[in-house]
Write an enzyme that holds these catalytic residues in place. Structure first.
Site, PDB file in Angstrom:
ATOM      1  N   GLU A 106      39.694  32.640  46.992  1.00 15.08           N
ATOM      2  CA  GLU A 106      40.438  33.715  47.666  1.00 15.08           C
ATOM      3  C   GLU A 106      40.897  33.248  49.048  1.00 15.08           C
ATOM      4  O   GLU A 106      42.007  33.545  49.475  1.00 15.08           O
ATOM      5  CB  GLU A 106      39.568  34.974  47.775  1.00 15.08           C
ATOM      6  CG  GLU A 106      39.293  35.601  46.408  1.00 15.08           C
ATOM      7  CD  GLU A 106      38.566  36.922  46.540  1.00 15.08           C
ATOM      8  OE1 GLU A 106      37.352  36.875  46.815  1.00 15.08           O
ATOM      9  OE2 GLU A 106      39.192  37.981  46.379  1.00 15.08           O
ATOM     10  N   GLU A 126      34.125  36.206  39.462  1.00 19.80           N
ATOM     11  CA  GLU A 126      33.455  37.461  39.838  1.00 19.80           C
ATOM     12  C   GLU A 126      33.156  38.354  38.640  1.00 19.80           C
ATOM     13  O   GLU A 126      32.126  39.020  38.578  1.00 19.80           O
ATOM     14  CB  GLU A 126      34.315  38.234  40.845  1.00 19.80           C
ATOM     15  CG  GLU A 126      34.286  37.690  42.263  1.00 19.80           C
ATOM     16  CD  GLU A 126      35.218  36.509  42.496  1.00 19.80           C
ATOM     17  OE1 GLU A 126      35.771  35.959  41.509  1.00 19.80           O
ATOM     18  OE2 GLU A 126      35.390  36.127  43.659  1.00 19.80           O
TER      19      GLU A 126
END
Ligand code: NAD
Length: 695
Positions: A106, A126
């Site tokens: 990210e 995730e």
């Protein structure tokens, strides 16, 4: 010691994060990164910035040591930090080597450009923890590579090679060797910033394909069955397409929060930590010396031996397989080659790799050839006399420090060990079928097994791609012993009114890949039948016994391999088809036994199958045959397909409440008697208001 350092290379500043083992983005890292970045932006002699990671990777993401601690929420939190990086008015280039996963990727998406070394892997895993990427990943990735490619990555959570990331446009430059040096070069020439959040082209393309998300929902339906997070990921990507960036970000944040607090995410995080915990053995310290394993040998090249040998070859360890005769050896090696060829045909392995692996597997019929083996794993017939003879021969043929392991499913390992002069080097390594696929390895500690042997085999499990769990010697060890408890009740349910397809559906809907009867047909019903016949004489005469499985085998129905078992199978199909003949058999057995059949609900099926399994787990813990409740969970997650989002049987007990499970067991025991007596530990926990997680 975690550090964030700053160095100059010409007019480019290089900020390096260093927080072993995976450069986790802890509060200290985030603060350090923000401070160094601020220095660079304030310094007029810095033209561009490179972010790099020390050690073997750029970064694994959040620091798991901070999970559930206040530090995780300390400012700057990752979303804030990444926004600042993106807002910078000097080009920021990230240098990716090894891995950039989760929060680290990210961060990379918030940088203006990405340079990656060949062989690196990137992804947003995730979802495997039951959450969505929460630091802008779901909003930036579709803007960079398109909605569909972003869905593939975010919904599956898999890491992709840098080469593929380059094709997709995630990586701007792919380089051989030193990513940081290449990123410095790239940064020095970069003309201006390119903010991912401002890219519009891919979003516009996805807007023009209004059915994209419905199509994707259908595509993922099977794999995402019963799960919250994969759909939450999809919704976030949908928001990226349909909402302005800031609104999409707010949606992602809210979704992240909802997921983090979900029971599923808690269970998935439990599973994640349980797996790490399982590698630790209370009385075997981390620094216990281990034996170096350079060569292995396998006795017996049948169903299991062949699969076990493949694990070694896959890990690059030379392995010799010993059979009783040349023709058996040839057949065994041919089966291994056939298995590899099937993987090559599916495009998951190239021919050269297959050839390399096959070259690591050698056959022999002579024990003298095993003299250089560091470990031998026996996978011959399940017969004590056969095993004892083999272990005697191995004892004579190998150096005294060679580890001798057995893949037995049911036999007493201590008795096998006594056939050698080195019981301290003997233990069980219980693989699951198909042994080259199933990741569980129950490592069975014998009464005399020494610490070095245990530490070596636990380490070896990891090296050959398995999840090793330490268990003690008992009938069925941990997994099968609990499986007996589960399938026994499934059989009784048939007598009482259910049908195989109904039981299987309830268990499938609970989240298992298949129910006990479909699973029996897949594994082969003859194996269990042989075990039951061998044990008929010692079966407790006062306890209930269902004869249905035996009757089915007597009809020559052994499951998929005979196209008939609990179900029937059309030619070339593995789909179970309910069979009226079996229904008639079940009804007639119930009548013979004088059982009046009744309607049975799905909920009753689940409780009746799962609670006795938990009860057996409690006995196993009490007898000290598993180190901790979470180890039992790992056994069931990796060996039997227990739904991961329920955390494993013992975690599941805690989540429904041990008291609930105990009271149900008391009720079941009162109604059905046999086999269902609540375990003392279950009672003790229920009465003291504790759970297995408190032990
Ligand atoms: P299998 O019959 O497919 O293979 C056994 C092989 O061992 C045969 O090829 C046979 O020729 C060979 N063999 C027999 N005696 C031998 C000897 N004295 N020396 C060398 N080779 C010999 O059986 P399998 O299913 O592979 O099971 C092997 C072992 O693994 C058993 O102990 C079994 O209980 C255990 N196990 C099986 C499974 C399973 O699902 N099949 C799962 C876990 C453990």
């Amino acid at each position: 010691m975690a550090t964030v350092t700053l160095e100059r290379r010409g007019n480019v500043a290089v900020i390096t994060i260093d927080n072993p083992p995976v450069n986790g983005l802890s509060a200290a890292m985030r603060t350090g990164l923000e401070a160094r970045l601020g220095e660079c932006l304030d310094d007029s002699t810095v033209a561009a910035v490179v972010l790099a990671g020390a050690g073997r990777m750029f970064g694994g993401g959040a620091d798991i040591r901070e999970f559930n601690t206040p530090a995780a929420a300390e400012e700057p939190v990752l979303p804030t930090l990444i926004d600042r990086v993106e807002a910078a008015d000097k080009p920021i280039v990230i240098a990716i080597h090894g891995v950039a996963a989760g929060g680290a990727l990210e961060l990379a998406l918030g940088c203006h450009y990405r340079v990656a070394a060949k062989g690196a892997r990137v992804g947003l895993p995730e979802v495997t923890l039951g959450i969505v990427p929460g630091a802008g990943g779901t909003q930036r990735l579709p803007r960079l590579i398109g909605a569909e490619a972003a869905l593939d990555m975010i919904v599956s959570g898999t890491l992709i090679p840098a080469e593929r990331a380059h094709e997709l446009g995630l990586v701007d430059r792919l380089v051989e060797g030193d990513a940081t040096a290449a990123a410095v070069e790239f940064a020095a020439q970069a003309s201006g910033v390119r903010r991912t959040a401002e890219l519009t082209e891919n979003i516009a393309a996805a807007k023009n394909d209004p059915e994209l998300f419905d199509r994707y929902r259908k595509k993922m339906a099977r794999r995402a069955r019963g799960l919250i997070a994969p759909y939450a990921c999809l919704e976030c990507v949908e928001a990226a397409v349909n909402m302005p960036f800031d609104e999409g970000r707010a949606f992602e944040r809210a979704t992240f929060k909802r997921c983090v607090e979900s029971d599923q995410s808690k269970a998935l995080r439990h599973a994640f930590f349980a797996e790490r915990q399982a590698t630790k053995i209370a009385d075997v310290p981390k620094d216990t010396p281990v034996k170096t394993i350079e060569r292995a040998a396998i006795i017996g090249c049948g169903t299991m031996g062949g699969g076990i040998a493949m694990n070694f070859a896959n890990a690059g360890i030379p392995v010799r397989v010993l059979e009783t005769a040349a023709d058996r050896l040839e057949a065994g090696l041919a089966l291994i080659a056939k298995n590899y060829a099937a993987t090559v045909a599916k495009g998951r392995l190239d021919q050269a790799a297959m050839d390399r692996r096959m070259a690591l597997i050698e056959g022999t019929t002579d024990y003298a050839d095993l003299a250089d083996a560091d470990i031998v794993i026996e996978a011959a017939f399940e017969d004590m006399a056969v095993k004892k003879e083999i272990f005697g021969a191995l004892d004579a043929a190998t150096p005294p420090d060679t580890i001798l392991a057995t893949n037995t499913s049911t036999l007493d390992i201590d008795e096998i060990a006594r056939a050698t002069s080195r019981p301290e080097k003997v233990m069980g390594t219980h693989f699951f079928s198909p042994a080259n696929v199933m990741r569980l390895m129950e490592n069975v500690r014998g009464a005399a097994t020494d610490k070095e042997t245990l530490a070596t085999v636990m380490g070896l499990a990891k090296r050959i791609g398995k999840v090793g769990v330490l268990v003690g010697v008992c009938d069925g060890f941990v997994g099968n012993r609990m499986l007996y408890a589960y399938s026994r009740q499934a059989n009784f349910l048939l007598e009482e009114g259910a049908l195989p397809q109904q039981v299987d559906k309830a268990i499938y809907d609970f989240g298992f890949p298949m129910g006990p009867f479909a699973m029996g047909d897949l594994a082969g019903l003859d194996i269990g039948w042989a075990v039951r016949k061998a044990r008929a004489a010692t079966r407790p005469p006062d306890l209930r016994y269902s004869p249905i499985a035996d009757r089915i085998c007597e009809m020559g129905r052994f499951g998929q391999k005979t196209k008939a078992g609990w179900y029937r199978y059309e030619d070339g199909s593995r789909t179970p088809v309910p069979d009226p003949e079996i229904e008639a058999l079940i009804v007639s057995v119930a009548a013979e036994l004088g059982i009046e059949r009744r309607d049975i609900s799905e909920q009753e099926i689940v409780e009746r199958c799962i609670y006795p399994m938990i009860n057996e787990g409690a006995k196993i813990l009490q007898e000290g045959l598993a180190q901790r409740a979470s180890d039992i969970d790992v056994v069931w997650l990796y060996g039997y397909g227990f739904p991961r989002h329920r955390g494993g049987p013992m975690y599941y007990a805690d989540s429904v409440g041990v008291k609930t499970v105990y009271e149900a067991m008391v009720r079941l025991h009162d109604t059905h008697g046999d086999w269902l007596e609540p375990a003392p530990l279950l009672e003790e926990l229920a009465k003291s208001g504790r759970g297995f997680g408190d032990l």
